[in-house]
Enzyme design. Structure first.
Site, mmCIF file in Angstrom:
data_model
loop_
_atom_site.group_PDB
_atom_site.id
_atom_site.type_symbol
_atom_site.label_atom_id
_atom_site.label_comp_id
_atom_site.label_asym_id
_atom_site.label_seq_id
_atom_site.Cartn_x
_atom_site.Cartn_y
_atom_site.Cartn_z
ATOM 1 N N SER A 1 -0.548 26.953 129.674
ATOM 2 C CA SER A 1 0.634 27.651 130.535
ATOM 3 C C SER A 1 0.525 27.105 131.900
ATOM 4 O O SER A 1 1.525 27.324 132.681
ATOM 5 C CB SER A 1 0.755 29.160 130.565
ATOM 6 O OG SER A 1 0.187 29.746 129.491
ATOM 7 N N HIS B 1 4.799 23.490 125.656
ATOM 8 C CA HIS B 1 4.447 25.275 126.226
ATOM 9 C C HIS B 1 5.291 26.073 125.301
ATOM 10 O O HIS B 1 6.444 26.038 125.642
ATOM 11 C CB HIS B 1 4.453 25.332 127.604
ATOM 12 C CG HIS B 1 4.134 26.846 127.856
ATOM 13 N ND1 HIS B 1 4.950 27.316 128.853
ATOM 14 C CD2 HIS B 1 3.140 27.590 127.515
ATOM 15 C CE1 HIS B 1 4.504 28.457 129.075
ATOM 16 N NE2 HIS B 1 3.382 28.759 128.206
ATOM 17 N N GLU C 1 8.682 24.144 126.512
ATOM 18 C CA GLU C 1 8.583 23.104 127.885
ATOM 19 C C GLU C 1 7.764 22.136 127.432
ATOM 20 O O GLU C 1 6.735 22.093 126.912
ATOM 21 C CB GLU C 1 8.020 23.915 128.877
ATOM 22 C CG GLU C 1 8.944 24.970 129.545
ATOM 23 C CD GLU C 1 7.937 25.791 130.993
ATOM 24 O OE1 GLU C 1 8.648 25.805 131.984
ATOM 25 O OE2 GLU C 1 6.920 26.173 130.489
ATOM 26 N N ASN D 1 6.779 29.836 133.899
ATOM 27 C CA ASN D 1 5.860 30.935 134.382
ATOM 28 C C ASN D 1 6.017 30.874 135.919
ATOM 29 O O ASN D 1 5.439 31.643 136.420
ATOM 30 C CB ASN D 1 4.440 30.316 133.820
ATOM 31 C CG ASN D 1 3.876 30.849 132.603
ATOM 32 O OD1 ASN D 1 4.821 31.854 132.333
ATOM 33 N ND2 ASN D 1 3.367 30.330 131.582
HETATM 34 N N1 3HC Z 1 10.322 35.421 112.234
HETATM 35 C C1 3HC Z 1 11.829 35.220 112.304
HETATM 36 N N2 3HC Z 1 12.365 36.028 113.111
HETATM 37 C C2 3HC Z 1 11.987 37.095 113.580
HETATM 38 C C3 3HC Z 1 10.501 37.434 113.293
HETATM 39 C C4 3HC Z 1 10.014 36.652 112.520
HETATM 40 N N3 3HC Z 1 8.747 37.065 112.174
HETATM 41 N N4 3HC Z 1 10.432 38.880 113.649
HETATM 42 C C5 3HC Z 1 11.503 38.977 114.417
HETATM 43 N N5 3HC Z 1 12.524 38.230 114.407
HETATM 44 C C6 3HC Z 1 13.813 38.028 114.688
HETATM 45 C C7 3HC Z 1 14.575 39.700 114.477
HETATM 46 O O1 3HC Z 1 15.126 39.133 113.066
HETATM 47 C C8 3HC Z 1 15.538 39.313 115.441
HETATM 48 O O2 3HC Z 1 16.702 38.255 115.251
HETATM 49 P P1 3HC Z 1 18.333 38.594 115.034
HETATM 50 O O3 3HC Z 1 18.544 39.046 116.497
HETATM 51 O O4 3HC Z 1 18.852 37.301 114.636
HETATM 52 O O5 3HC Z 1 18.229 39.863 113.874
HETATM 53 C C9 3HC Z 1 14.940 38.967 116.742
HETATM 54 O O6 3HC Z 1 13.815 38.284 116.160
HETATM 55 C C10 3HC Z 1 14.531 40.293 117.402
HETATM 56 O O7 3HC Z 1 13.550 40.851 116.759
HETATM 57 P P2 3HC Z 1 13.372 42.364 116.793
HETATM 58 O O8 3HC Z 1 14.807 42.951 116.323
HETATM 59 O O9 3HC Z 1 12.190 42.755 115.707
HETATM 60 O O10 3HC Z 1 12.873 42.931 117.894
HETATM 61 P P3 3HC Z 1 13.241 43.240 119.254
HETATM 62 O O11 3HC Z 1 14.873 43.083 119.372
HETATM 63 O O12 3HC Z 1 12.539 44.337 119.634
HETATM 64 O O13 3HC Z 1 12.576 41.939 120.034
HETATM 65 C C11 3HC Z 1 11.093 40.716 121.295
HETATM 66 C C12 3HC Z 1 11.432 41.634 120.284
HETATM 67 C C13 3HC Z 1 11.754 39.371 120.683
HETATM 68 C C14 3HC Z 1 9.672 40.724 121.605
HETATM 69 C C15 3HC Z 1 12.064 40.784 122.658
HETATM 70 O O14 3HC Z 1 11.857 42.034 123.125
HETATM 71 C C16 3HC Z 1 11.687 39.694 123.464
HETATM 72 O O15 3HC Z 1 12.587 38.697 123.644
HETATM 73 N N6 3HC Z 1 11.048 40.084 124.662
HETATM 74 C C17 3HC Z 1 10.820 39.080 125.617
HETATM 75 C C18 3HC Z 1 9.706 38.225 125.161
HETATM 76 C C19 3HC Z 1 9.229 37.056 126.156
HETATM 77 O O16 3HC Z 1 9.800 37.141 127.490
HETATM 78 N N7 3HC Z 1 8.406 36.338 126.029
HETATM 79 C C20 3HC Z 1 8.029 35.372 126.894
HETATM 80 C C21 3HC Z 1 6.811 35.610 127.300
HETATM 81 S S1 3HC Z 1 5.959 34.275 128.396
HETATM 82 C C22 3HC Z 1 5.147 33.201 127.333
HETATM 83 O O17 3HC Z 1 4.741 33.317 126.431
HETATM 84 C C23 3HC Z 1 4.514 32.354 128.196
HETATM 85 C C24 3HC Z 1 3.039 32.411 128.339
HETATM 86 O O18 3HC Z 1 2.443 31.345 128.907
HETATM 87 C C25 3HC Z 1 2.765 33.347 129.472
#
Ligand code: 3HC
Length: 299
Positions: free
Chosen positions: A134, A155, A167, A206
């Site tokens: 990252s 990334h 990325e 990030n």
């Molecule tokens: N495979 C495929 N799709 C899946 C899945 C899986 N294992 N699990 C869930 N999904 C799908 C669901 O079906 C749903 O899709 P749909 O809207 O088409 O039906 C979608 O993903 C959302 O899943 P959920 O309904 O189960 O869950 P939520 O609506 O509560 O969302 C979340 C959970 C996706 C984690 C959401 O809260 C989110 O996007 N949060 C923000 C995450 C974020 O910002 N991440 C970036 C972090 S930064 C990073 O990683 C970089 C590092 O370097 C720091």
């Protein structure tokens, strides 16, 4: 990609990447293996030991079970995907890989060691050696090998199976061909979206996200607002899917601290300094979801 002709398009070369290696099977490594297997690739994951391997396998199985529950894949797909993914503990088992995705914790010395070893182990001189870092310079990882032109940053975002962004980061030493094949692999094969970023700490996302998360942690630390108010504020007021403290727990507080530290070292901006409460939580092993406790508890 054995015997690539220079005339071959990047898209065609990406389609011929069939054997993928993943180094590390933490939250991100397991996710990378899953998306590559879903794209029909044969994946070999290198775990740090038997315990790490068991944990990685559990992570992968949980995510696939979630995929079935959400109707994204069938039971039969789940079985096929698990058959495409194997676990090993020796980097030497990556000799025949065409693409290696490194995804170990954000520790520069460890990553450098891994790239030096990969350079010796991976036989195909055209293979792409990619890091999911990252925040660490891709140029340094490239210099740890005798093939810096084939080293690139990719990334992904957590959860990898759900979030569409990757990325792609070229260092000053990365060959344009490497970037083009990597980008084609990420878009055409994995079906994700690419943002190209320059080789500086935090890349694009990030560099924006981490100061925001740190501000939320400082706000909590100062007693100005509760965790619930901070997170509900950003969810309900700005339509974010989750609040910053819940997101920090999802990313892993060790990762948030490591990326903050790397940003601080790069830019010397106090906005990136790791807040004491975050350091103490990491020291205490309270790393968020993956350890069951961070700003929230996950029983
Ligand atoms: N495979 C495929 N799709 C899946 C899945 C899986 N294992 N699990 C869930 N999904 C799908 C669901 O079906 C749903 O899709 P749909 O809207 O088409 O039906 C979608 O993903 C959302 O899943 P959920 O309904 O189960 O869950 P939520 O609506 O509560 O969302 C979340 C959970 C996706 C984690 C959401 O809260 C989110 O996007 N949060 C923000 C995450 C974020 O910002 N991440 C970036 C972090 S930064 C990073 O990683 C970089 C590092 O370097 C720091």
């Amino acid at each position: 990609m054995p015997s690539v002709s220079p005339a071959e398009s990047a898209a065609a070369a990406a389609q011929r990447v069939l054997r993928v290696g993943v180094v590390g099977c933490g939250v991100m490594g397991a996710g990378l293996a899953e998306v590559c297997a879903r794209a029909g690739r044969e994946v070999r994951i290198v775990a740090s030991g038997d315990e790490g391997m068991a944990r990685g396998r559990r992570r992968l199985e949980r995510s696939l079970a979630n995929g079935v529950r959400k109707g994204k894949i069938t039971e039969a797909d789940r079985t096929t995907l698990l058959e495409r993914i194997s676990f090993v503990t020796d980097l030497g088992d990556l000799a025949d890989r065409q693409l290696v995705l490194e995804s170990v914790p954000e520790d520069e010395a460890t990553k450098l060691e891994i790239f030096t070893a990969l350079d010796k182990v991976v036989e195909d001189p055209e293979a792409i050696l990619a890091s999911n870092t990252s925040s660490l310079p891709i140029a340094k990882l490239g210099r740890a090998t005798a093939r810096p032109g084939r080293v690139v940053g990719v990334h992904f975002f957590n959860p990898v199976s759900v979030l569409p962004l990757v990325e792609v980061i070229s260092s000053l030493l990365t060959a344009e061909r490497t970037t083009a094949v990597t980008e084609a692999f990420v878009t055409d094969v994995l079906g994700k979206e690419v943002v190209r970023a320059g080789d500086r700490s935090g890349f694009v996302v990030n560099a924006l996200l981490i100061p925001y998360l740190i501000s939320a942690i400082r706000m909590l630390e100062s007693g100005f607002a509760t965790a619930d108010d901070i997170d509900r504020g950003m969810k309900l007021g700005c339509s974010h899917p989750m609040g910053p403290l819940a997101l920090a727990d999802l990313i892993g507080l060790d990762t948030v601290a490591a990326v903050s530290q790397a940003l601080y070292e790069e830019f010397k901006d106090p906005a990136h300094a790791v807040p004491p409460v975050l350091s103490r939580m990491v020291d205490s092993g309270l790393l968020g979801r993956k350890t069951g406790r961070g700003f929230y508890s996950y029983e």
